[in-house]
Design a protein around this motif. Structure first.
Motif, PDB file in Angstrom:
ATOM      1  N   CYS A  17      43.706  56.344  44.150  1.00 32.01           N
ATOM      2  CA  CYS A  17      43.191  56.815  42.860  1.00 32.01           C
ATOM      3  C   CYS A  17      43.288  55.725  41.786  1.00 32.01           C
ATOM      4  CB  CYS A  17      43.921  58.084  42.413  1.00 32.01           C
ATOM      5  SG  CYS A  17      43.571  59.501  43.479  1.00 32.01           S
ATOM      6  N   ARG A  18      42.782  54.560  42.133  1.00 30.27           N
ATOM      7  CA  ARG A  18      42.721  53.455  41.187  1.00 30.27           C
ATOM      8  C   ARG A  18      41.291  52.930  41.118  1.00 30.27           C
ATOM      9  NH1 ARG A  18      47.544  49.576  43.194  1.00 30.27           N
ATOM     10  NH2 ARG A  18      46.742  50.253  45.204  1.00 30.27           N
ATOM     11  N   ASN A  19      40.864  52.536  39.933  1.00 28.77           N
ATOM     12  CA  ASN A  19      39.593  51.838  39.818  1.00 28.77           C
ATOM     13  C   ASN A  19      39.693  50.529  40.604  1.00 28.77           C
ATOM     14  OD1 ASN A  19      38.674  53.887  38.108  1.00 28.77           O
ATOM     15  ND2 ASN A  19      39.342  52.802  36.267  1.00 28.77           N
ATOM     16  N   PHE A  20      38.557  49.948  40.961  1.00 22.22           N
ATOM     17  CA  PHE A  20      38.641  48.778  41.838  1.00 22.22           C
ATOM     18  C   PHE A  20      37.517  47.781  41.595  1.00 22.22           C
ATOM     19  CE2 PHE A  20      36.680  52.383  44.044  1.00 22.22           C
ATOM     20  CZ  PHE A  20      35.444  51.873  44.431  1.00 22.22           C
ATOM     21  N   PHE A  21      37.833  46.521  41.902  1.00 26.30           N
ATOM     22  CA  PHE A  21      36.847  45.451  41.895  1.00 26.30           C
ATOM     23  C   PHE A  21      36.067  45.500  43.211  1.00 26.30           C
ATOM     24  CE2 PHE A  21      40.383  43.869  39.300  1.00 26.30           C
ATOM     25  CZ  PHE A  21      39.735  43.489  38.140  1.00 26.30           C
ATOM     26  N   ILE A  22      34.808  45.095  43.146  1.00 32.81           N
ATOM     27  CA  ILE A  22      33.959  45.020  44.344  1.00 32.81           C
ATOM     28  C   ILE A  22      33.471  43.578  44.475  1.00 32.81           C
ATOM     29  CG2 ILE A  22      31.907  45.891  45.516  1.00 32.81           C
ATOM     30  CD1 ILE A  22      32.079  48.349  43.633  1.00 32.81           C
ATOM     31  N   LEU A  23      33.846  42.918  45.569  1.00 33.31           N
ATOM     32  CA  LEU A  23      33.416  41.548  45.819  1.00 33.31           C
ATOM     33  C   LEU A  23      32.343  41.553  46.899  1.00 33.31           C
ATOM     34  CD1 LEU A  23      36.858  39.687  45.914  1.00 33.31           C
ATOM     35  CD2 LEU A  23      35.553  40.501  43.941  1.00 33.31           C
ATOM     36  N   PRO A  24      31.196  40.913  46.651  1.00 32.79           N
ATOM     37  CA  PRO A  24      30.114  40.898  47.635  1.00 32.79           C
ATOM     38  C   PRO A  24      30.389  39.914  48.767  1.00 32.79           C
ATOM     39  CG  PRO A  24      29.487  39.641  45.706  1.00 32.79           C
ATOM     40  CD  PRO A  24      30.837  40.214  45.408  1.00 32.79           C
ATOM     41  N   SER A  25      31.085  40.368  49.787  1.00 34.79           N
ATOM     42  CA  SER A  25      31.417  39.504  50.918  1.00 34.79           C
ATOM     43  C   SER A  25      30.164  38.963  51.595  1.00 34.79           C
ATOM     44  CB  SER A  25      32.267  40.282  51.927  1.00 34.79           C
ATOM     45  OG  SER A  25      32.494  39.534  53.091  1.00 34.79           O
ATOM     46  N   SER A  26      29.169  39.840  51.808  1.00 35.11           N
ATOM     47  CA  SER A  26      27.893  39.455  52.423  1.00 35.11           C
ATOM     48  C   SER A  26      26.950  40.636  52.281  1.00 35.11           C
ATOM     49  CB  SER A  26      28.085  39.104  53.909  1.00 35.11           C
ATOM     50  OG  SER A  26      28.362  40.272  54.659  1.00 35.11           O
ATOM     51  N   ILE A  27      25.733  40.513  52.827  1.00 35.08           N
ATOM     52  CA  ILE A  27      24.814  41.647  52.807  1.00 35.08           C
ATOM     53  C   ILE A  27      25.301  42.756  53.739  1.00 35.08           C
ATOM     54  CG2 ILE A  27      22.813  40.245  52.192  1.00 35.08           C
ATOM     55  CD1 ILE A  27      21.954  40.318  55.114  1.00 35.08           C
ATOM     56  N   ASP A  28      26.311  42.456  54.563  1.00 33.09           N
ATOM     57  CA  ASP A  28      26.799  43.421  55.552  1.00 33.09           C
ATOM     58  C   ASP A  28      28.049  44.179  55.122  1.00 33.09           C
ATOM     59  OD1 ASP A  28      24.778  42.788  57.408  1.00 33.09           O
ATOM     60  OD2 ASP A  28      25.906  41.043  58.097  1.00 33.09           O
ATOM     61  N   GLU A  29      28.815  43.647  54.170  1.00 35.79           N
ATOM     62  CA  GLU A  29      30.066  44.309  53.810  1.00 35.79           C
ATOM     63  C   GLU A  29      30.524  43.915  52.414  1.00 35.79           C
ATOM     64  OE1 GLU A  29      32.638  42.922  56.925  1.00 35.79           O
ATOM     65  OE2 GLU A  29      33.234  41.141  55.795  1.00 35.79           O
ATOM     66  N   LEU A  30      31.409  44.741  51.863  1.00 40.35           N
ATOM     67  CA  LEU A  30      31.994  44.507  50.554  1.00 40.35           C
ATOM     68  C   LEU A  30      33.503  44.401  50.685  1.00 40.35           C
ATOM     69  CD1 LEU A  30      30.024  47.325  48.674  1.00 40.35           C
ATOM     70  CD2 LEU A  30      29.469  44.874  48.649  1.00 40.35           C
ATOM     71  N   ILE A  31      34.127  43.645  49.790  1.00 37.25           N
ATOM     72  CA  ILE A  31      35.582  43.575  49.721  1.00 37.25           C
ATOM     73  C   ILE A  31      36.027  44.414  48.520  1.00 37.25           C
ATOM     74  CG2 ILE A  31      37.610  42.106  49.413  1.00 37.25           C
ATOM     75  CD1 ILE A  31      36.202  41.696  52.078  1.00 37.25           C
TER      76      ILE A  31
END
Length: 299
Positions: A234-248
């Motif tokens: 239950c925490r807000n989160f950063f989204i890093l674009p690892s690739s077109i296939d997945e997110l970090i």
């Protein structure tokens, strides 16, 4: 034998085996211009990158071996494609359940998409396009163009609506990055009877779809973002674009150990050193805020 002679010989050998072929130029999104070998089958055509075939030949495979592999792949492709034959592709009601979306960098691909008649829309600095999922593991796909929309008698808005419905019904997986690394390295998660349980205090996660192909489209699914919010405590989160296939996914801490500029530097270095150009998404950092249920671009 140079590449030009190799291509000519390969085309001739395939023709002798009963397969009509042609070479065409293609510039897909996120990619440099490339040559494709189009092999015509009984039900549908299969495309193979010429560069991959040339690499196989350069590494020691004979042309006969490559021809056999192409024939085998064509049979496999047609079997997987049996539910979406040329007749089926012409019928919207038969293919609409297979419509999926994928995301690219808007800056790198918008002009190319417009030139090539690819229906799309923008989300933040991302470009959303559409494809048909031919088989369940997402290895065989067909990009949707404006010509398909005309053939199906639908508008872009109708395509977007169906893709959105299918996206909501798609399955996504959130995996602890440390556990994934252990799995890839063959390390046991926990040894039994030690009495010691390791708890990762600051886990980072990988988010993708079940097939792991074009899984970065999860960023478009609000319910997936909400499920992720709950699963990361239950925490807000950063989204890093690892690739077109997945997110970090990087959960926001109560202390400022992460900032957007630092995370963007990590993304940029990863794209430069670790991710092939055709798989790169963007150099941006995004943030999901539960209170507004919105994804925002930070930098």
């Amino acid at each position: 034998m140079d590449k030009k002679e190799f291509i000519a010989t390969l085309v001739e050998r395939l023709y002798q085996r009963g397969n009509e072929t042609l070479i065409k130029e293609s510039k897909k999104l996120n990619q440099e211009e490339q040559k494709l070998l189009v092999v015509k089958g009984k039900l549908t055509d299969m495309q193979v990158r010429v560069e991959l075939l040339w690499d196989a030949y350069s590494e020691g495979k004979t042309i006969e071996e490559i021809c056999r592999e192409i024939k085998s792949k064509l049979i496999e492709f047609e079997e997987a494609n049996s539910n979406v034959t040329p007749v089926g592709i012409n019928q919207w009601n038969r293919v609409k359940s297979r419509v999926r979306c994928k995301v690219y960098s808007k800056n790198r691909n918008l002009i190319n998409a417009m030139k090539n008649g690819i229906p799309c829309f923008c989300f933040l600095d991302l470009l959303v396009t559409f494809y048909l999922q031919i088989n369940d593991d997402n290895e065989m796909t067909m990009d949707i163009t404006n010509e398909h929309l005309k053939e199906w008698g639908i508008t872009k808005n109708e395509l977007i609506a169906v893709a959105g419905e299918n996206l909501v019904n798609s399955s996504f997986e959130l995996v602890n990055l440390n556990e994934r690394i252990k799995e890839l390295m063959g390390i046991e998660k926990e040894k039994k009877n030690t009495g010691i349980v390791y708890i990762d205090p600051d886990p980072i996660y990988i988010l993708s779809n079940e097939s792991g192909v074009y899984g970065a489209c999860a960023i478009l699914n609000t319910q997936v973002m909400e499920d992720t919010y709950e699963k990361v405590g239950c925490r807000n989160f950063f989204i890093l674009p690892s690739s077109i296939d997945e997110l970090i996914i990087v959960p926001k801490r109560d202390y400022p150990d992460y900032d957007a500029q630092m995370l963007q530097f990590i993304v940029m270095q990863t794209n430069i050193n670790c991710v092939d150009r055709e798989d790169q998404l963007t150099d941006s950092v995004y943030f999901y805020e539960h209170e507004t249920r919105l994804v925002k671009k930070l930098v």
